[in-house]
Design a protein around this motif. Structure first.
Motif, mmCIF file in Angstrom:
data_model
loop_
_atom_site.group_PDB
_atom_site.id
_atom_site.type_symbol
_atom_site.label_atom_id
_atom_site.label_comp_id
_atom_site.label_asym_id
_atom_site.label_seq_id
_atom_site.Cartn_x
_atom_site.Cartn_y
_atom_site.Cartn_z
ATOM 1 N N LEU A 43 -100.855 -0.604 66.893
ATOM 2 C CA LEU A 43 -101.772 -1.653 66.426
ATOM 3 C C LEU A 43 -103.191 -1.107 66.284
ATOM 4 O O LEU A 43 -103.925 -1.488 65.363
ATOM 5 C CB LEU A 43 -101.766 -2.838 67.391
ATOM 6 N N ILE A 75 -97.478 -3.296 59.834
ATOM 7 C CA ILE A 75 -98.490 -3.977 60.648
ATOM 8 C C ILE A 75 -99.718 -4.293 59.796
ATOM 9 O O ILE A 75 -100.234 -5.417 59.820
ATOM 10 C CB ILE A 75 -98.887 -3.110 61.865
ATOM 11 N N TYR A 76 -100.174 -3.326 59.048
ATOM 12 C CA TYR A 76 -101.365 -3.487 58.212
ATOM 13 C C TYR A 76 -101.174 -4.615 57.195
ATOM 14 O O TYR A 76 -102.038 -5.476 57.039
ATOM 15 C CB TYR A 76 -101.663 -2.169 57.498
ATOM 16 N N ASP A 79 -101.045 -8.029 58.939
ATOM 17 C CA ASP A 79 -102.370 -8.388 59.449
ATOM 18 C C ASP A 79 -103.266 -8.884 58.314
ATOM 19 O O ASP A 79 -103.957 -9.897 58.445
ATOM 20 C CB ASP A 79 -102.989 -7.175 60.147
ATOM 21 N N THR A 83 -104.143 -13.046 57.908
ATOM 22 C CA THR A 83 -105.544 -13.447 58.106
ATOM 23 C C THR A 83 -106.189 -13.856 56.782
ATOM 24 O O THR A 83 -107.410 -13.987 56.703
ATOM 25 C CB THR A 83 -106.367 -12.313 58.744
ATOM 26 N N ALA A 87 -108.944 -9.584 57.644
ATOM 27 C CA ALA A 87 -108.817 -8.342 58.416
ATOM 28 C C ALA A 87 -108.872 -7.097 57.523
ATOM 29 O O ALA A 87 -109.423 -6.072 57.932
ATOM 30 C CB ALA A 87 -107.517 -8.342 59.215
ATOM 31 N N TYR A 127 -92.706 -11.584 64.048
ATOM 32 C CA TYR A 127 -93.444 -10.553 64.785
ATOM 33 C C TYR A 127 -92.587 -9.316 65.040
ATOM 34 O O TYR A 127 -93.044 -8.188 64.855
ATOM 35 C CB TYR A 127 -93.990 -11.121 66.098
ATOM 36 N N CYS A 131 -94.305 -6.301 63.279
ATOM 37 C CA CYS A 131 -95.206 -5.643 64.232
ATOM 38 C C CYS A 131 -94.507 -4.827 65.309
ATOM 39 O O CYS A 131 -95.155 -4.048 65.999
ATOM 40 C CB CYS A 131 -96.129 -6.683 64.883
#
Length: 143
Positions: A43, A75-76, A79, A83, A87, A127, A131
């Motif tokens: 992360l 993850i990127y 994210d 958001t 982000a 998740y 992630c």
């Protein structure tokens, strides 16, 4: 002996590695095993500063840490999308997705497809998949 010829000796600051350190580690990942890295290191490194390096590593079929880099791309993407691009810049993610579609292999094409699907249908976020590496361990196209 050039810098490239020498063995990777570790990170100056593992919480904030440089692109060069991350790249060097990715080709010798056993030199600093993942389990010895700070908690949630994936992360920590999955941000704007290292995303181009991670993308290049994920595109390289011969990179020993390719799966880790691909995991960081998931993850990127999640994210940024979750958001509403507070982000990470939407334009940067779009360019990465387009490049993966044009030049990537099947794993990168699946990442690009899944990223587009999550953007169209944010309820597809899970998740564990995005992630914790689920979509890397069990590659599949979201529908």
């Amino acid at each position: 002996m050039s810098v490239q010829d020498s063995a990777f000796r570790g990170f100056a600051n593992p919480v904030d590695p440089s692109p060069a350190e991350l790249r060097a580690w990715a080709y010798e990942p056993d030199s600093v095993p993942l389990h010895t890295m700070p908690k949630d290191w994936d992360l920590l490194v999955s941000g704007d500063r290292l995303i181009t390096t991670l993308f290049d590593l994920a595109m390289d079929r011969s990179c020993p840490a390719r799966r880790f880099a691909l995991h960081c791309l998931y993850i990127y993407a999640a994210d940024g999308i979750r958001t509403k691009f507070q982000a990470h810049p939407k334009r940067r993610l779009r360019k990465l997705v387009e490049q993966a579609e044009r030049q990537g292999d099947e794993q990168m094409a699946i990442w690009a497809h899944n990223t587009r699907m999550l953007q169209a249908r944010p309820e597809l976020f899970d998740y564990r998949d995005w992630c914790e590496g689920g979509l890397v361990r069990q590659a599949r196209r979201l529908g």
